[in-house]
Design a protein around this motif. Structure first.
Motif, PDB file in Angstrom:
ATOM      1  N   VAL A 115      78.846  15.921  49.687  1.00  0.00           N
ATOM      2  CA  VAL A 115      78.204  16.294  48.605  1.00  0.00           C
ATOM      3  C   VAL A 115      76.884  16.691  48.918  1.00  0.00           C
ATOM      4  CG1 VAL A 115      79.852  15.369  47.169  1.00  0.00           C
ATOM      5  CG2 VAL A 115      77.926  13.838  47.886  1.00  0.00           C
ATOM      6  N   THR A 116      76.082  15.750  49.766  1.00  0.00           N
ATOM      7  CA  THR A 116      74.974  15.984  50.609  1.00  0.00           C
ATOM      8  C   THR A 116      74.611  15.248  51.645  1.00  0.00           C
ATOM      9  OG1 THR A 116      72.519  16.180  49.607  1.00  0.00           O
ATOM     10  CG2 THR A 116      73.653  14.027  49.128  1.00  0.00           C
ATOM     11  N   GLN A 117      73.621  15.280  52.323  1.00  0.00           N
ATOM     12  CA  GLN A 117      73.425  14.400  53.443  1.00  0.00           C
ATOM     13  C   GLN A 117      72.078  13.557  53.226  1.00  0.00           C
ATOM     14  OE1 GLN A 117      72.501  18.058  55.870  1.00  0.00           O
ATOM     15  NE2 GLN A 117      74.436  17.691  57.012  1.00  0.00           N
ATOM     16  N   VAL A 118      72.005  12.439  53.924  1.00  0.00           N
ATOM     17  CA  VAL A 118      71.134  11.295  54.059  1.00  0.00           C
ATOM     18  C   VAL A 118      70.319  11.454  55.319  1.00  0.00           C
ATOM     19  CG1 VAL A 118      70.384   9.082  53.564  1.00  0.00           C
ATOM     20  CG2 VAL A 118      72.495   9.945  52.648  1.00  0.00           C
ATOM     21  N   MET A 158      71.803  -4.096  45.961  1.00  0.00           N
ATOM     22  CA  MET A 158      71.154  -4.239  47.235  1.00  0.00           C
ATOM     23  C   MET A 158      70.631  -2.924  47.452  1.00  0.00           C
ATOM     24  SD  MET A 158      74.694  -5.636  49.437  1.00  0.00           S
ATOM     25  CE  MET A 158      73.848  -5.382  50.881  1.00  0.00           C
ATOM     26  N   PHE A 159      69.710  -3.029  48.680  1.00  0.00           N
ATOM     27  CA  PHE A 159      68.832  -1.726  48.813  1.00  0.00           C
ATOM     28  C   PHE A 159      69.144  -1.369  50.192  1.00  0.00           C
ATOM     29  CE2 PHE A 159      67.302  -4.266  45.451  1.00  0.00           C
ATOM     30  CZ  PHE A 159      66.980  -3.089  44.435  1.00  0.00           C
ATOM     31  N   THR A 204      65.806   6.243  51.642  1.00  0.00           N
ATOM     32  CA  THR A 204      66.225   5.029  50.989  1.00  0.00           C
ATOM     33  C   THR A 204      67.285   4.988  50.041  1.00  0.00           C
ATOM     34  OG1 THR A 204      64.259   4.605  49.608  1.00  0.00           O
ATOM     35  CG2 THR A 204      64.252   3.843  51.852  1.00  0.00           C
ATOM     36  N   PHE A 205      67.908   4.372  49.506  1.00  0.00           N
ATOM     37  CA  PHE A 205      68.757   4.202  48.508  1.00  0.00           C
ATOM     38  C   PHE A 205      69.099   2.807  47.907  1.00  0.00           C
ATOM     39  CE2 PHE A 205      70.702   5.017  52.573  1.00  0.00           C
ATOM     40  CZ  PHE A 205      71.878   3.752  52.730  1.00  0.00           C
ATOM     41  N   THR A 222      65.219   9.409  46.064  1.00  0.00           N
ATOM     42  CA  THR A 222      64.343  10.685  45.531  1.00  0.00           C
ATOM     43  C   THR A 222      64.929  11.604  44.503  1.00  0.00           C
ATOM     44  OG1 THR A 222      65.615  11.805  47.346  1.00  0.00           O
ATOM     45  CG2 THR A 222      63.612  10.944  47.876  1.00  0.00           C
ATOM     46  N   ASP A 223      66.304  11.649  44.420  1.00  0.00           N
ATOM     47  CA  ASP A 223      67.049  12.406  43.571  1.00  0.00           C
ATOM     48  C   ASP A 223      68.041  11.657  42.587  1.00  0.00           C
ATOM     49  OD1 ASP A 223      68.982  12.328  45.310  1.00  0.00           O
ATOM     50  OD2 ASP A 223      68.639  14.396  45.995  1.00  0.00           O
TER      51      ASP A 223
END
Length: 252
Positions: free
Chosen positions: A23-26, A1-2, A31-32, A48-49
């Motif tokens: 751990v990080t922010q969106v 899923m996207f 997108t993920f 992105t990473d």
């Protein structure tokens, strides 16, 4: 899923719990890929990473694979203001510096017809622009896992500064230290190069952006400017070294 983040700043956590470590922010528009889904949480990988973590299922919307691929092939457009707004019918939502506005041009994804009228940046910018972007984050409080002017960590600062200028580097300092060309001396460095610092075990734990005349901008308590010498970072307030220099890297 996207999926895509449709809120301003969403926490990505180490475990599927509101009490778990950030751990990080969106950021808005990122997108993920959804790797695993539970009743209330989803494990995702950021586009992105490739950073992974758990996000609340109420804090994103799903998109189709074709929409996801379309967005990956679209030139990125980022919010270039510290904070601005996207507006639409019955919608007024703040978005922060570095938010991804690319999907707003796609009506099938931007179903609420959101509009952004603020300053944007897109494409690869000159290396000299890195420092001007970094200055936008000055005095932002340190926040582990943060990547906005309202809270940011050392590697979040370097990643976002580079991203806003069209360059994509990993999320963590230890990952960033593995890319680029190592330099032997501070004198060989240019404005915008990255300096990395290690602990007593030799692990990379800190990173900052090199400025002119042996200064460095980095996140330590807040985003601040200190001196840089062959030993490391010399805090201009205390007169003490706070970080031990390990390596300088030319990324671009």
């Amino acid at each position: 899923m996207f999926a895509i983040c449709n809120l301003a700043i969403v926490p990505l956590r180490f475990e599927p719990s509101d009490r778990s470590e950030l751990v990080t922010q969106v950021l808005f528009g990122e997108t993920f890929i959804i790797l695993e889904q539970k009743e209330k949480w989803s494990k995702i990988s950021l586009s992105t990473d490739l950073y992974e973590g758990w996000i609340d299922n109420k804090q994103f919307i799903t998109i189709s694979e074709s929409q996801y691929l379309q967005l990956q092939q679209t030139p990125k457009k980022y919010c270039a203001d510290l904070i601005d707004y996207v507006t639409g019918a019955n919608t007024l939502m703040p978005v922060s510096l570095g938010s991804d506005l690319s999907f707003l041009n796609f009506p099938d994804i931007n179903s609420n017809a959101l509009i952004f009228d603020g300053n944007q940046t897109t494409g690869i910018q000159p290396k000299a622009n890195l420092l001007q972007t970094a200055f936008l984050y000055l005095n932002a409080p340190y926040l582990w896992g943060g990547k906005t002017p309202f809270g940011i960590d050392c590697s979040g600062l370097t990643q976002m500064v580079y991203r806003l200028n069209g360059y994509y580097i990993p999320r963590d300092a230890s990952q960033q230290a593995k890319i680029g060309e190592p330099l032997s001396f501070i004198e060989e460095s240019e404005v915008g190069d990255l300096a990395f610092f290690d602990n007593e075990e030799g692990q990379i734990i800190h990173v900052g952006i090199i400025m002119e005349n042996n200064y460095i901008i980095h996140a330590h308590g807040k985003v601040r400017i200190d001196r840089l010498d062959h030993l490391g970072i010399l805090n201009i307030d205390s007169g003490r070294h706070t970080h031990k220099l390990r390596v300088i890297k030319k990324i671009i």
